[in-house]
Design a protein around this motif. Structure first.
Motif, PDB file in Angstrom:
ATOM      1  N   ALA A  28       0.799  -1.225   0.000  1.00 38.64           N
ATOM      2  CA  ALA A  28       0.000   0.000   0.000  1.00 38.64           C
ATOM      3  C   ALA A  28       0.830   1.272   0.000  1.00 38.64           C
ATOM      4  N   PHE A  29       1.890   1.312   0.798  1.00 40.51           N
ATOM      5  CA  PHE A  29       2.719   2.504   0.912  1.00 40.51           C
ATOM      6  C   PHE A  29       4.102   2.309   0.308  1.00 40.51           C
ATOM      7  N   GLY A  30       4.221   1.318  -0.562  1.00 41.82           N
ATOM      8  CA  GLY A  30       5.455   1.130  -1.306  1.00 41.82           C
ATOM      9  C   GLY A  30       6.587   0.504  -0.525  1.00 41.82           C
ATOM     10  N   HIS A  31       6.317  -0.019   0.664  1.00 44.74           N
ATOM     11  CA  HIS A  31       7.339  -0.661   1.488  1.00 44.74           C
ATOM     12  C   HIS A  31       6.730  -1.842   2.236  1.00 44.74           C
ATOM     13  N   SER A  32       7.601  -2.751   2.659  1.00 50.44           N
ATOM     14  CA  SER A  32       7.190  -3.860   3.511  1.00 50.44           C
ATOM     15  C   SER A  32       8.378  -4.259   4.380  1.00 50.44           C
ATOM     16  N   TYR A  33       8.178  -5.249   5.225  1.00 50.58           N
ATOM     17  CA  TYR A  33       9.261  -5.791   6.046  1.00 50.58           C
ATOM     18  C   TYR A  33       9.727  -7.111   5.439  1.00 50.58           C
ATOM     19  N   SER A  34      11.033  -7.266   5.315  1.00 56.81           N
ATOM     20  CA  SER A  34      11.572  -8.468   4.680  1.00 56.81           C
ATOM     21  C   SER A  34      11.828  -9.601   5.658  1.00 56.81           C
ATOM     22  N   THR A  35      11.783  -9.305   6.976  1.00 54.18           N
ATOM     23  CA  THR A  35      12.055 -10.324   7.981  1.00 54.18           C
ATOM     24  C   THR A  35      10.861 -10.473   8.913  1.00 54.18           C
ATOM     25  N   LEU A  36      10.410 -11.708   9.098  1.00 47.66           N
ATOM     26  CA  LEU A  36       9.310 -12.010  10.019  1.00 47.66           C
ATOM     27  C   LEU A  36       9.740 -13.132  10.952  1.00 47.66           C
ATOM     28  N   THR A  37       9.612 -12.885  12.249  1.00 52.19           N
ATOM     29  CA  THR A  37       9.882 -13.900  13.269  1.00 52.19           C
ATOM     30  C   THR A  37       8.617 -14.086  14.096  1.00 52.19           C
ATOM     31  N   THR A  38       8.197 -15.329  14.271  1.00 46.69           N
ATOM     32  CA  THR A  38       6.989 -15.617  15.039  1.00 46.69           C
ATOM     33  C   THR A  38       7.373 -16.348  16.324  1.00 46.69           C
ATOM     34  N   LEU A  39       6.912 -15.809  17.461  1.00 46.79           N
ATOM     35  CA  LEU A  39       7.221 -16.368  18.770  1.00 46.79           C
ATOM     36  C   LEU A  39       5.934 -16.754  19.491  1.00 46.79           C
ATOM     37  N   VAL A  40       6.023 -17.753  20.351  1.00 47.63           N
ATOM     38  CA  VAL A  40       4.866 -18.218  21.116  1.00 47.63           C
ATOM     39  C   VAL A  40       5.209 -18.191  22.603  1.00 47.63           C
ATOM     40  N   ALA A  41       4.203 -18.481  23.441  1.00 47.90           N
ATOM     41  CA  ALA A  41       4.431 -18.537  24.884  1.00 47.90           C
ATOM     42  C   ALA A  41       5.568 -19.506  25.181  1.00 47.90           C
ATOM     43  N   GLY A  42       6.492 -19.085  26.013  1.00 48.68           N
ATOM     44  CA  GLY A  42       7.707 -19.849  26.283  1.00 48.68           C
ATOM     45  C   GLY A  42       8.921 -19.264  25.598  1.00 48.68           C
ATOM     46  N   ASP A  43       8.678 -18.443  24.555  1.00 53.59           N
ATOM     47  CA  ASP A  43       9.761 -17.750  23.869  1.00 53.59           C
ATOM     48  C   ASP A  43       9.984 -16.374  24.499  1.00 53.59           C
TER      49      ASP A  43
END
Length: 206
Positions: A171-186
């Motif tokens: 939408a605004f011509g940019h995005s994030y190239s890195t995604l990290t997903t964490l859960v409870a315990g992390d």
């Protein structure tokens, strides 16, 4: 943010009838309208020149904001301000109110100007998860926010987006190239406080 809205992917918006044009607002006009009382008892944001109204928050969403602010207050102390739903001055025509924004400064002696950036932004997402992952992420990436977290209440996890980069498909011509997903315990470590350890379990309301 806890918003109930269905908006097209910006800037691909519906065209007005022939002979008409959209009336978008500048930040100066937005502040002026606010000062004049246009938005009394309303929760609104200025996004790409449009005034967007936000829905009331559910109790779990509010609890998530409180828990995130509580945890980050332990990490960012002297010289920092953990703001909850405070306005940021981003891009020429956007003034969002992220759920949490960590900025430099002292709330006891606030700068008269609205912050133009943040070290960390956190959105608490339930019904607005798609918006926060897409056009809101693009907005923050375009503004150079290097650390963007989404507390995903639908799936009980923390999504960390980093490394903003140009992306013409967004939408605004940019995005994030890195995604990290964490859960409870992390544990998560903000870029601005790399030695800190924030328990994901402590951020998630029961």
């Amino acid at each position: 943010m806890n918003m109930k809205l269905t908006m097209p992917e910006l800037p691909a918006v519906a065209l007005p009838p022939q002979g008409y044009c959209r009336r978008l607002f500048s930040k100066v006009e937005y502040w002026r309208m606010s000062d004049l009382g246009f938005f009394i008892d309303q929760k609104v944001e200025l996004i790409a020149g449009e005034v967007i109204q936000m829905a009331a928050q559910g109790n779990r969403h509010t609890a998530g904001i409180t828990l995130v602010a509580r945890a980050l207050d332990q990490v960012f102390q002297t010289g920092y301000w953990v703001r909850t739903q405070g306005t940021l001055d981003l891009t020429p025509s956007s003034m969002p109110d992220p759920d949490i924004a960590v900025v430099t400064g002292d709330p006891a002696h606030p700068d008269p100007e609205v912050p133009k950036t943040a070290l960390l932004i956190v959105e608490v997402s339930d019904s607005t998860l798609s918006d926060d992952r897409n056009w809101k992420a693009s907005l923050y990436a375009a503004a150079g926010i290097t650390d963007y977290w989404i507390l995903n209440l639908q799936d009980n996890r923390l999504e960390i987006r980093r490394d903003p980069t140009p992306d013409a498909t967004q939408a605004f011509g940019h995005s994030y190239s890195t995604l990290t997903t964490l859960v409870a315990g992390d544990f998560a470590s903000p870029l601005a406080a790399p030695t800190a350890r924030v328990s994901v379990a402590d951020l998630l309301p029961g």
